[in-house]
Design an enzyme around this catalytic site. Structure first.
Site, PDB file in Angstrom:
ATOM      1  N   ASP A 116       0.765  -1.036  -0.024  1.00  0.00           N
ATOM      2  CA  ASP A 116      -0.117  -0.067   0.286  1.00  0.00           C
ATOM      3  C   ASP A 116       0.804   0.971   0.128  1.00  0.00           C
ATOM      4  O   ASP A 116       2.013   1.185   0.194  1.00  0.00           O
ATOM      5  CB  ASP A 116      -0.902  -0.056   1.213  1.00  0.00           C
ATOM      6  CG  ASP A 116      -2.048   0.943   0.924  1.00  0.00           C
ATOM      7  OD1 ASP A 116      -2.226   1.663  -0.093  1.00  0.00           O
ATOM      8  OD2 ASP A 116      -2.941   1.138   2.096  1.00  0.00           O
ATOM      9  N   ASP A 161      -3.687   7.115  -3.897  1.00  0.00           N
ATOM     10  CA  ASP A 161      -5.004   7.594  -4.021  1.00  0.00           C
ATOM     11  C   ASP A 161      -5.487   8.116  -3.048  1.00  0.00           C
ATOM     12  O   ASP A 161      -5.190   8.017  -1.819  1.00  0.00           O
ATOM     13  CB  ASP A 161      -6.083   6.208  -4.468  1.00  0.00           C
ATOM     14  CG  ASP A 161      -6.019   5.406  -3.437  1.00  0.00           C
ATOM     15  OD1 ASP A 161      -4.851   5.056  -2.759  1.00  0.00           O
ATOM     16  OD2 ASP A 161      -7.054   4.562  -3.434  1.00  0.00           O
ATOM     17  N   ALA A 169     -11.633   2.583   0.238  1.00  0.00           N
ATOM     18  CA  ALA A 169     -12.433   3.568   1.306  1.00  0.00           C
ATOM     19  C   ALA A 169     -13.765   2.947   1.743  1.00  0.00           C
ATOM     20  O   ALA A 169     -14.701   3.673   2.040  1.00  0.00           O
ATOM     21  CB  ALA A 169     -12.910   4.947   0.436  1.00  0.00           C
ATOM     22  N   CYS A 228     -14.269 -23.184  18.404  1.00  0.00           N
ATOM     23  CA  CYS A 228     -13.641 -23.256  17.110  1.00  0.00           C
ATOM     24  C   CYS A 228     -12.688 -24.587  16.986  1.00  0.00           C
ATOM     25  O   CYS A 228     -12.371 -24.901  18.067  1.00  0.00           O
ATOM     26  CB  CYS A 228     -12.695 -21.883  16.986  1.00  0.00           C
ATOM     27  SG  CYS A 228     -11.446 -21.904  15.630  1.00  0.00           S
ATOM     28  N   CYS A 257      -9.831 -24.929  15.612  1.00  0.00           N
ATOM     29  CA  CYS A 257      -8.411 -24.809  15.305  1.00  0.00           C
ATOM     30  C   CYS A 257      -7.437 -24.934  16.369  1.00  0.00           C
ATOM     31  O   CYS A 257      -7.994 -25.516  17.810  1.00  0.00           O
ATOM     32  CB  CYS A 257      -8.196 -23.252  14.948  1.00  0.00           C
ATOM     33  SG  CYS A 257      -7.931 -22.228  16.514  1.00  0.00           S
ATOM     34  N   CYS A 314      -7.657 -23.134  20.000  1.00  0.00           N
ATOM     35  CA  CYS A 314      -8.904 -23.358  20.693  1.00  0.00           C
ATOM     36  C   CYS A 314      -8.921 -24.868  21.033  1.00  0.00           C
ATOM     37  O   CYS A 314      -9.565 -25.133  22.063  1.00  0.00           O
ATOM     38  CB  CYS A 314     -10.185 -23.309  19.711  1.00  0.00           C
ATOM     39  SG  CYS A 314     -10.205 -21.367  19.416  1.00  0.00           S
TER      40      CYS A 314
END
Lengths: 484, 484
Positions: free
Chosen positions: A90, A125, A193, A276, A278, A281
């Site tokens: 960015d 931008d 944006a 969860c 994963c 977890c």
């Protein structure tokens, strides 16, 4: 062309595709985790082992960093971050939107992004706030477009440049921006944006600006929804035609003790369980995670696992043609997402044009399913049926000899000849008990059949329970309450 | 009492509770993975490290096994399985339902279960097939009840005995069975012989038989839904008041190459992605998993992670009071689950009685949300509002001086005085744009208010868009199309 995108298969406006940047190729939809070089909770190498193929970092931070600027220029970004996948940078626009100014120009940031070996460069931008009035949005868009033109002019048409689409909340400006970005030859187009819209749950506005941009972007452009990092909205965004997301959410949330799920975020302190699958977890209790010395990293890992898994789920849904069902599942997770979903469904007439012909199945998930593209397309097709003079639509499936043509009825689609019984969508659709909304939608099909076949006399045979709905939906039609 | 259950907090009819068996205590809702001693894809110890506190194995298999029978009797089940949590044993009833006979009697199996040190013993009940007629179901139930009585008589009232509730698909028999089981003093009550219903997606029948059993079981009984192992239906079953599930699905599916998710099962060969956050899915590609030498074990692990995570999600939802939202999410995953969910919602009048008073929030997820207990309860309460002679219900929130009382309006609940604006559910509910269904449901509240306050003149002030719905739903009422 330095950036090329190819759609391999699609569902609604969502695509599974291949994004080629120089010699590197990644699968889309994809999530680009945001890497802050100063704060790497999870390393790019660890991310790669989870299936991450691309990431995004901030060139402005590198350019201002005593610690990293020189290394990035001399060693290159990929070495500094220890990542050989695609790295997008960015420009500093984010800092511009937060602090109001940056100490770098458009060509300076692009040259810097080039010099550090970024794979995808973003011009400086202007991210127009959704609060901006039309005049401001238009003025800022003009500056953005000037800079995009400058970028192409200075760095050449084959530079790996992103062409952000701005325009605030004004759909005509977004359409104009997307058209101009396309005309300038950009094939990688972030919709910019939109973070403030997502932060304030303005999903209807999000749908409106993204759909506006998509209307005039080239179908060959890869669309990045800039700053979209919460897994609850990836499915909807993908269905609109967004191919890439970038997430700082996994790290920012972890810092604030927040636990991401596809159905919303939770403060870790509020949880009593870790809901969860994963590895974080399933190897910690809530208490252990909450009090762990490396809690921030563990939360970031969990957040990334969930986010990457959602991208996989979306790809699978596109592959199967079940993206509508996933969008429906996710969007009911928050009433404002539901509002966005309902707004999206209002565009069915447009969406149908580009939707695929056949899908794995059609599962009815509630009233909203009546507005799906498959229903609309099926009912459009009814005008092409060849009917006899006397036509029966038999809700009970029984054939009467006195009619030249007998059709059957499956809500929410409507009447169908026996030849279509095993074809999509009639044959591969599963519905619960008939309800009023789906029968009414099916009757809409009867109305369309009747209007397109003025030479046929159409009679409906149905259970008395449905007679009123048939009459209301179709108007002047003969209904028999008989069962064979 | 050898088996005791305590509900700590609840939502709808779901409970987070503590099941105490001898000196061991486990949290509920809980999943008991099924262990076959001859085929341990995942060891009990590994399961424990995922958060599994109890498991179930088949005493009949042990009793018939040359390899394990003696070891189980001499060393005890816990040592043989290397698991110090709660172990429940099935009696051989499953084999009875599959093969039609078993070579063991009721007291023999119970004595064997006792001798091998099982924590929860199941008598040799007769699992009546859903295809059985009423006479067969009644006859088989009589045998089951005889055996339950025998079990209590022979092994004493403090033996850790399960009292299965049978009765086939006949709700009166299920009610009778549950009443008799309760009268015999059972505090641990499996609802049996429901697997064929789940296998054929007959979720409406499942709701009907489970709700029948729950009507006459003691609220203090721990309810086990025997053979329920697919995570897609745990939420619905919990909402009905089931506390325990047991899953062979993780292993059986793995054997057949099937990949469980909370939204259905997939053949691993059909997948193109692994849409899950678990450690198996985030460290393998689909191709790697499909061709792995230990694929069956990896699939079993994935299936267990997903299943255990769903239990955690359910507990969290009960804790938060968001179980309706989870049920809604899961049940839209298959049209027949949606049919079951809609059937369940028809019992709102009963469910409301035991539902909790306040919840974290009320998220509107579609038309079905109008039938939630909170809406029903709120509208019941309206009769207790004290109103003046002239009452205005102002949809736009404006106050007019000519009225003694002004109420506001929030669909799907209905009219509310400003004092209730910040209280549950009016204050903690989030809804999308008003739609017809929710406004109609709210108007039902106006009708109830009007009927319970015949001395008041009630006027509705609303946008013309809603006038027709107000008139239809309330009947004879003055409506003004004015805005302040």
């Amino acid at each position: 062309m330095a950036i090329a995108f190819e759609s391999l298969y699609s569902d609604i406006q969502g695509r599974c595709g291949k994004l080629t940047v120089g010699k590197k190729t990644i699968k889309t939809p994809a999530l680009l985790p945001v890497i802050n070089p100063h704060l790497q909770l999870v390393t790019p190498r660890e991310m790669q082992s989870m299936g991450v193929e691309a990431l995004i970092t901030n060139a402005y931070i590198f350019s201002q960093s005593k610690q990293y600027r020189e290394r990035a220029v001399t060693e290159g970004l990929h070495k500094v971050l220890d990542f050989d996948g695609v790295i997008m940078t960015d420009s500093g626009s984010f800092q511009l939107s937060v602090y109001g100014k940056v100490s770098i120009t458009n060509t300076e940031t692009l040259a810097f992004q080039r010099d550090i070996g970024s794979d995808i460069w973003v011009p400086l931008d202007i991210p127009t706030s959704p609060a901006s009035d039309r005049e401001t949005a238009g003025r800022e868009l003009a500056i953005t477009m000037q800079r995009l033109a400058e970028a192409k002019e200075v760095f050449g048409k084959d530079a790996p440049l992103a062409g952000p689409v701005q325009g605030g909340i004004f759909t005509d400006l977004r359409e104009q921006a997307a058209r101009e970005v396309t005309d300038l030859g950009f094939t990688f187009c972030p919709v910019g944006a939109v973070v403030p819209l997502m932060e304030s749950y303005r999903y209807r506005d999000l749908v409106s600006v993204v759909m506006a941009a998509k209307r005039t972007l080239s179908p060959a452009a890869c669309v990045h929804l800039f700053g979209a990092g919460h897994p609850s909205m990836f499915a909807l965004a993908t269905a609109m035609g967004c191919d890439l997301f970038d997430s700082a959410a996994y790290a920012l949330s972890a810092k604030e003790g927040r636990y991401l799920t596809t159905h919303g975020s939770f403060k870790i302190d509020e949880l009593s369980e870790l809901p969860c699958a994963c590895t974080v977890c399933r190897s910690h209790t809530q208490e252990e995670l909450r009090t762990a010395p490396d809690r921030e990293r563990l939360l970031a890992l969990h957040n990334l696992y969930v986010t990457v898994a959602e991208i996989a789920r979306i790809r699978q849904a596109i592959f199967d043609g079940t993206l509508w069902e996933l969008v429906d599942e996710r969007c009911r997770g928050h009433p404002q997402l539901l509002a966005g979903y309902r707004a999206f469904l209002k565009g069915t007439v447009t969406l149908e044009k580009s939707d695929r012909v056949s899908k794995r199945r059609f599962f009815y998930r509630g009233d909203e399913s009546c507005s799906r593209t498959e229903v609309f397309r099926y009912q459009q097709m009814l005008s092409r049926l060849i009917l006899g003079k006397n036509v029966l639509i038999a809700f009970d499936g029984g054939i009467r000899d006195e009619f030249d043509t007998t059709l059957f009825f499956k809500p929410p689609f409507g009447p169908y000849p026996k030849e279509l019984k095993e074809t999509f969508p009639v044959g591969q659709s599963e519905i619960p008990e008939w309800d009023e909304t789906m029968v009414r939608q099916g009757c809409n099909g009867i109305r369309m059949l009747k209007e397109s076949h003025p030479g046929s006399r159409i009679v409906v045979s149905c259970n008395p329970a449905w007679e009123k709905i048939v009459m209301q939906a179709v108007g002047d039609i003969e209904v028999r309450n008989e069962q064979v």
